[in-house]
Design a protein around this motif. Structure first.
Motif, mmCIF file in Angstrom:
data_model
loop_
_atom_site.group_PDB
_atom_site.id
_atom_site.type_symbol
_atom_site.label_atom_id
_atom_site.label_comp_id
_atom_site.label_asym_id
_atom_site.label_seq_id
_atom_site.Cartn_x
_atom_site.Cartn_y
_atom_site.Cartn_z
ATOM 1 N N LEU A 1 0.436 -20.026 24.539
ATOM 2 C CA LEU A 1 -0.076 -18.742 25.324
ATOM 3 C C LEU A 1 -1.379 -18.414 25.119
ATOM 4 O O LEU A 1 -1.785 -18.341 24.198
ATOM 5 N N MET B 1 -4.458 -15.696 26.213
ATOM 6 C CA MET B 1 -4.839 -14.410 26.582
ATOM 7 C C MET B 1 -6.329 -14.163 27.164
ATOM 8 O O MET B 1 -7.240 -14.419 26.508
ATOM 9 N N TRP C 1 -6.015 -8.775 31.110
ATOM 10 C CA TRP C 1 -5.009 -7.915 30.625
ATOM 11 C C TRP C 1 -5.445 -6.421 30.956
ATOM 12 O O TRP C 1 -4.344 -5.657 31.181
ATOM 13 N N LYS D 1 2.208 -4.785 32.343
ATOM 14 C CA LYS D 1 2.351 -5.265 30.842
ATOM 15 C C LYS D 1 3.592 -5.015 30.389
ATOM 16 O O LYS D 1 3.929 -5.951 29.562
ATOM 17 N N VAL E 1 5.726 -8.132 31.123
ATOM 18 C CA VAL E 1 5.250 -9.321 30.320
ATOM 19 C C VAL E 1 6.129 -9.221 29.056
ATOM 20 O O VAL E 1 6.854 -10.052 28.724
ATOM 21 N N HIS F 1 9.273 -11.733 27.927
ATOM 22 C CA HIS F 1 9.510 -12.392 26.636
ATOM 23 C C HIS F 1 10.878 -12.365 26.124
ATOM 24 O O HIS F 1 11.453 -13.336 25.505
ATOM 25 N N ASP G 1 3.721 -14.641 30.994
ATOM 26 C CA ASP G 1 2.259 -15.000 31.022
ATOM 27 C C ASP G 1 1.937 -15.733 32.121
ATOM 28 O O ASP G 1 0.790 -15.653 32.545
#
Length: 116
Positions: A7, A9, A14, A22, A25, A29, A101
């Motif tokens: 993953l 970032m 973001w 957010k 996300v 997970h 993501d």
């Protein structure tokens, strides 16, 4: 076959997401972990600290030199990974697409070729 799903970032990207995105996300997970755990495909997962907390070590003339910060100065950074044990690369790609993501950045799928 085991695959590493990495993953990445992008802090700038973001920062543009809403709190709802957010949270989606984060919750995604949890859903993904449940899916691969229940299917028996989960090997492990880790979330990694931000690059500012990284130590980079190089050896020059036989002496270790340590710097604070990432090895690569880039807009994106490795922020975590999953290791899954699946029957095919196609299944690994299918799972990578389910990581939340992937809607905002890349999830890399790489075969594990050696384990120690």
């Amino acid at each position: 076959m085991r695959y590493l799903l990495t993953l990445h970032m992008n802090p700038t990207l973001w920062a543009t997401l809403t709190d709802e995105q957010k949270n989606g996300v984060y919750e995604g997970h949890g859903t993904f972990i449940k899916l691969v755990t229940e299917s028996g495909e989960m090997v492990e997962t880790k979330a990694l600290a931000e690059p500012a907390e990284t130590k980079t070590v190089r050896v020059k003339d036989g002496k270790a030199q340590t710097e604070t910060g990432p090895f690569v100065d880039a807009a994106t950074f490795l922020c975590g990974y999953y290791v899954v044990d699946v029957e095919s690369e196609a299944r690994a790609v299918e799972l990578a697409a389910q990581i939340p993501d992937a809607a905002y950045t890349a999830v890399e799928v790489r075969a594990v070729v050696h384990e120690g």
